[in-house]
Design an enzyme around this catalytic site. Structure first.
Site, PDB file in Angstrom:
ATOM      1  N   LYS A   1      54.036  45.598  35.586  1.00 41.47           N
ATOM      2  CA  LYS A   1      53.303  45.717  36.728  1.00 41.47           C
ATOM      3  C   LYS A   1      51.829  45.980  36.525  1.00 41.47           C
ATOM      4  CE  LYS A   1      52.742  48.410  41.230  1.00 41.47           C
ATOM      5  NZ  LYS A   1      52.049  47.326  41.903  1.00 41.47           N
TER       6      LYS A   1
ATOM      7  N   GLN B   1      49.612  32.778  41.253  1.00 37.38           N
ATOM      8  CA  GLN B   1      50.182  34.109  41.161  1.00 37.38           C
ATOM      9  C   GLN B   1      49.769  34.785  39.778  1.00 37.38           C
ATOM     10  OE1 GLN B   1      53.515  31.496  40.507  1.00 37.38           O
ATOM     11  NE2 GLN B   1      54.605  31.997  42.199  1.00 37.38           N
TER      12      GLN B   1
ATOM     13  N   THR C   1      47.702  40.482  49.511  1.00 34.83           N
ATOM     14  CA  THR C   1      48.427  41.544  48.866  1.00 34.83           C
ATOM     15  C   THR C   1      48.735  42.709  50.032  1.00 34.83           C
ATOM     16  OG1 THR C   1      48.268  43.261  47.021  1.00 34.83           O
ATOM     17  CG2 THR C   1      46.075  42.512  47.928  1.00 34.83           C
ATOM     18  N   HIS C   2      49.513  43.477  49.732  1.00 34.19           N
ATOM     19  CA  HIS C   2      49.600  44.574  50.442  1.00 34.19           C
ATOM     20  C   HIS C   2      49.172  46.013  49.652  1.00 34.19           C
ATOM     21  CE1 HIS C   2      52.548  41.832  51.378  1.00 34.19           C
ATOM     22  NE2 HIS C   2      52.318  41.717  52.590  1.00 34.19           N
TER      23      HIS C   2
ATOM     24  N   ARG D   1      45.064  30.835  47.490  1.00 38.35           N
ATOM     25  CA  ARG D   1      45.442  32.279  47.862  1.00 38.35           C
ATOM     26  C   ARG D   1      46.014  32.802  46.573  1.00 38.35           C
ATOM     27  NH1 ARG D   1      50.679  31.625  50.615  1.00 38.35           N
ATOM     28  NH2 ARG D   1      49.826  31.142  52.416  1.00 38.35           N
TER      29      ARG D   1
ATOM     30  N   ASP E   1      52.576  26.769  49.277  1.00 39.12           N
ATOM     31  CA  ASP E   1      52.939  27.848  48.481  1.00 39.12           C
ATOM     32  C   ASP E   1      53.199  27.589  47.060  1.00 39.12           C
ATOM     33  OD1 ASP E   1      52.619  29.250  51.059  1.00 39.12           O
ATOM     34  OD2 ASP E   1      54.751  29.451  51.139  1.00 39.12           O
TER      35      ASP E   1
ATOM     36  N   LYS F   1      50.675  38.327  43.799  1.00 39.22           N
ATOM     37  CA  LYS F   1      51.156  38.766  42.378  1.00 39.22           C
ATOM     38  C   LYS F   1      52.086  37.872  41.904  1.00 39.22           C
ATOM     39  CE  LYS F   1      49.879  43.550  43.180  1.00 39.22           C
ATOM     40  NZ  LYS F   1      50.256  44.979  43.199  1.00 39.22           N
ATOM     41  N   GLY F   2      52.985  37.177  42.755  1.00 36.36           N
ATOM     42  CA  GLY F   2      54.157  36.426  42.427  1.00 36.36           C
ATOM     43  C   GLY F   2      55.452  37.052  42.796  1.00 36.36           C
ATOM     44  N   ALA F   3      56.255  36.198  43.448  1.00 37.34           N
ATOM     45  CA  ALA F   3      57.527  36.767  44.036  1.00 37.34           C
ATOM     46  C   ALA F   3      58.929  36.305  43.222  1.00 37.34           C
ATOM     47  CB  ALA F   3      57.805  36.438  45.448  1.00 37.34           C
TER      48      ALA F   3
HETATM   49  C1  LIG Z   1      50.244  35.905  52.625  1.00 39.01           C
HETATM   50  C2  LIG Z   1      51.114  36.068  51.391  1.00 39.01           C
HETATM   51  C3  LIG Z   1      51.498  34.822  50.916  1.00 39.01           C
HETATM   52  C4  LIG Z   1      52.309  34.736  49.584  1.00 39.01           C
HETATM   53  N1  LIG Z   1      52.597  33.685  49.156  1.00 39.01           N
HETATM   54  C5  LIG Z   1      53.460  33.611  48.047  1.00 39.01           C
HETATM   55  C6  LIG Z   1      53.648  32.421  47.180  1.00 39.01           C
HETATM   56  O1  LIG Z   1      53.056  31.415  47.803  1.00 39.01           O
HETATM   57  N2  LIG Z   1      54.078  32.499  46.176  1.00 39.01           N
HETATM   58  C7  LIG Z   1      54.646  33.540  45.684  1.00 39.01           C
HETATM   59  O2  LIG Z   1      55.291  33.676  44.608  1.00 39.01           O
HETATM   60  N3  LIG Z   1      54.573  34.753  46.233  1.00 39.01           N
HETATM   61  C8  LIG Z   1      53.943  34.960  47.562  1.00 39.01           C
HETATM   62  N4  LIG Z   1      53.469  36.029  48.211  1.00 39.01           N
HETATM   63  C9  LIG Z   1      54.285  37.111  47.566  1.00 39.01           C
HETATM   64  C10 LIG Z   1      53.636  38.090  46.291  1.00 39.01           C
HETATM   65  O3  LIG Z   1      53.526  37.145  45.302  1.00 39.01           O
HETATM   66  C11 LIG Z   1      54.241  39.386  46.315  1.00 39.01           C
HETATM   67  O4  LIG Z   1      55.500  39.191  45.799  1.00 39.01           O
HETATM   68  C12 LIG Z   1      54.225  40.298  47.550  1.00 39.01           C
HETATM   69  O5  LIG Z   1      53.062  40.026  48.073  1.00 39.01           O
HETATM   70  C13 LIG Z   1      54.100  41.884  47.026  1.00 39.01           C
HETATM   71  O6  LIG Z   1      53.160  42.093  46.194  1.00 39.01           O
HETATM   72  P1  LIG Z   1      51.736  42.996  46.849  1.00 39.01           P
HETATM   73  O7  LIG Z   1      50.642  42.364  46.174  1.00 39.01           O
HETATM   74  O8  LIG Z   1      51.857  43.263  48.097  1.00 39.01           O
HETATM   75  O9  LIG Z   1      51.922  44.376  45.687  1.00 39.01           O
HETATM   76  P2  LIG Z   1      53.128  45.372  45.663  1.00 39.01           P
HETATM   77  O10 LIG Z   1      52.637  46.048  44.215  1.00 39.01           O
HETATM   78  O11 LIG Z   1      54.267  44.532  45.173  1.00 39.01           O
HETATM   79  O12 LIG Z   1      53.276  46.212  46.663  1.00 39.01           O
HETATM   80  C14 LIG Z   1      52.232  46.923  47.136  1.00 39.01           C
HETATM   81  C15 LIG Z   1      52.917  47.720  48.251  1.00 39.01           C
HETATM   82  O13 LIG Z   1      52.891  47.018  49.286  1.00 39.01           O
HETATM   83  C16 LIG Z   1      53.957  47.152  50.247  1.00 39.01           C
HETATM   84  N5  LIG Z   1      54.982  46.112  49.969  1.00 39.01           N
HETATM   85  C17 LIG Z   1      54.776  45.012  49.527  1.00 39.01           C
HETATM   86  N6  LIG Z   1      56.157  44.204  49.463  1.00 39.01           N
HETATM   87  C18 LIG Z   1      56.784  44.679  50.592  1.00 39.01           C
HETATM   88  C19 LIG Z   1      57.908  44.278  51.232  1.00 39.01           C
HETATM   89  N7  LIG Z   1      58.460  43.366  50.918  1.00 39.01           N
HETATM   90  N8  LIG Z   1      58.347  45.146  51.972  1.00 39.01           N
HETATM   91  C20 LIG Z   1      57.727  46.371  52.448  1.00 39.01           C
HETATM   92  N9  LIG Z   1      56.756  46.757  51.877  1.00 39.01           N
HETATM   93  C21 LIG Z   1      56.083  45.896  50.976  1.00 39.01           C
HETATM   94  C22 LIG Z   1      54.473  48.340  49.627  1.00 39.01           C
HETATM   95  O14 LIG Z   1      54.048  49.495  50.458  1.00 39.01           O
HETATM   96  C23 LIG Z   1      54.074  48.485  48.005  1.00 39.01           C
HETATM   97  O15 LIG Z   1      54.145  49.542  47.659  1.00 39.01           O
HETATM   98  C24 LIG Z   1      52.600  36.172  49.142  1.00 39.01           C
HETATM   99  C25 LIG Z   1      52.301  37.284  49.636  1.00 39.01           C
HETATM  100  C26 LIG Z   1      51.508  37.345  50.733  1.00 39.01           C
HETATM  101  C27 LIG Z   1      50.801  38.740  51.293  1.00 39.01           C
END
Ligand SMILES: Cc1cc2nc3c(=O)[nH]c(=O)nc-3n(C[C@H](O)[C@H](O)[C@H](O)COP(=O)(O)OP(=O)(O)OC[C@H]3O[C@@H](n4cnc5c(N)ncnc54)[C@H](O)[C@@H]3O)c2cc1C
Length: 303
Positions: A197, A159, A222-223, A180, A130, A183-185
């Site tokens: 964004k 990210q 991503t979601h 992988r 990660d 976007k970054g958390a």
């Molecule tokens: C498999 C996987 C591995 C990851 N590994 C890392 C990593 O190694 N390092 C890192 O920095 N980040 C990691 N992340 C987190 C990532 O960086 C984002 O913070 C997270 O995926 C939210 O971004 P998004 O692409 O879903 O888009 P967003 O624009 O944030 O969300 C899009 C939509 O998805 C849904 N959604 C997103 N997050 C949530 C939530 N927590 N609860 C409920 N609904 C939600 C909502 O409907 C939202 O409108 C990972 C994510 C995934 C899916």
């Protein structure tokens, strides 16, 4: 503002103690965390497999401060690979370098990672490292490249909020590294990361295109339905097969979308975290979606 506050709170020990001992927040964390034991994670992975999805198991933990804790994490990862093999799960493993001692010494951490990757290879499996906060990015990329040069069963995460990511991707692809894309958390400053964004998303689409065109197998994590639609469109326009990449999503998030993609013939992997050290992971999930906090507050203060 709320995101930033929650990410700051994720570093607070006092808040961690309160959240992890409160029944309501513990129950809410269960939406995002499979449980505290490997048995619970295996059950969640089995359910994913039965629904046509792959899994990635993550033993929760980060920023350990002793070599004993890092070695304990290494042992947990060795055990996960054994369990995946004996249970015949369609799953790989995700880990964090600060859980394997990166804060203590790069050499020590690398030794532990190598032993975990050797176990992955023994089972024809794969370790995904990660990506954590930007203070660790350079060390993570360098360590993964060194291990990848000796052993192909390792990949990492990039990210799209970081300005440096395009360069890192080029660097990692030169080593044949599987990536992988997310976007970054973490909480990052504007010196290193896009603040808006719209810019994070535009960079995500750019980087997704680079990855899909690279000829290696990558994960699009991503979601966001717009990122997913852009990926599907791009793959179709370049005649890239649905089997040449996978979508990845988090346990407990957008399960409807996970099922729809499987139904449409895409490969989907669910990231399944488990373990007792769930607080920072849980806070990052709250920070991603303000509605999660509203739900938490409503339940906390319900008469
Ligand atoms: C498999 C996987 C591995 C990851 N590994 C890392 C990593 O190694 N390092 C890192 O920095 N980040 C990691 N992340 C987190 C990532 O960086 C984002 O913070 C997270 O995926 C939210 O971004 P998004 O692409 O879903 O888009 P967003 O624009 O944030 O969300 C899009 C939509 O998805 C849904 N959604 C997103 N997050 C949530 C939530 N927590 N609860 C409920 N609904 C939600 C909502 O409907 C939202 O409108 C990972 C994510 C995934 C899916």
């Amino acid at each position: 503002m709320l995101r930033s506050t929650l990410l700051k709170l994720s570093e607070s020990k006092g808040f961690a103690n309160w959240v992890t001992s409160n029944g309501m927040t513990r129950r809410m964390a269960h939406r995002f965390v499979a449980g505290e034991t490997l048995d619970e994670a295996v059950a969640a992975a089995r359910a994913c497999n039965n629904a046509g999805m792959m899994a990635s198991l993550d033993y929760l933990g980060e920023n350990v401060s002793t070599t004993a804790d890092a070695q304990h994490s290494r042992d947990a990862y060795l055990e996960i690979f054994e369990r995946i093999a004996t249970e015949k799960l369609h799953a790989n493993v995700s880990c964090k370098l600060t859980q394997l001692g990166l804060d203590l010494s790069v050499e020590f951490c690398e030794g532990l990672v190598l032993s975990v990757v050797e176990r992955a290879v023994a089972h024809e499996n794969f370790l995904r490292v990660d990506m954590e906060g930007s203070v660790y990015t350079q060390r993570t990329v360098e360590l993964v490249k060194r291990v990848r040069a000796r052993n192909p069963a390792i990949g990492t995460v990039i990210q799209s909020y970081l300005y440096r990511s395009e360069t890192d991707i080029a660097d990692l692809l030169a080593y044949g590294c599987r990536i992988r894309l997310c976007k970054g958390a973490y909480k990052e400053s504007e010196d290193v990361a896009y603040a808006n964004k719209i810019d994070v998303d535009a960079n995500y689409v750019r980087l997704m295109q680079v990855l899909l065109s690279s000829g290696f197998y990558h994960g699009i994590a991503t979601h966001d339905p717009r990122m997913i639609a852009a990926t599907i469109r791009y793959a179709a326009s370049k005649l890239i097969s649905k089997d040449d990449f996978e979508f990845q999503m988090l346990y407990g998030v957008r399960t409807d979308l996970q099922r729809r993609l499987v139904h449409d013939g895409f490969r989907v992997r669910v990231y399944i975290p488990y373990g007792r050290d769930w607080f920072p992971y849980f806070m990052r999930r709250l920070a991603e979606r303000p509605a999660n906090v509203g739900f938490l507050l409503r339940n906390l203060f319900r008469p």
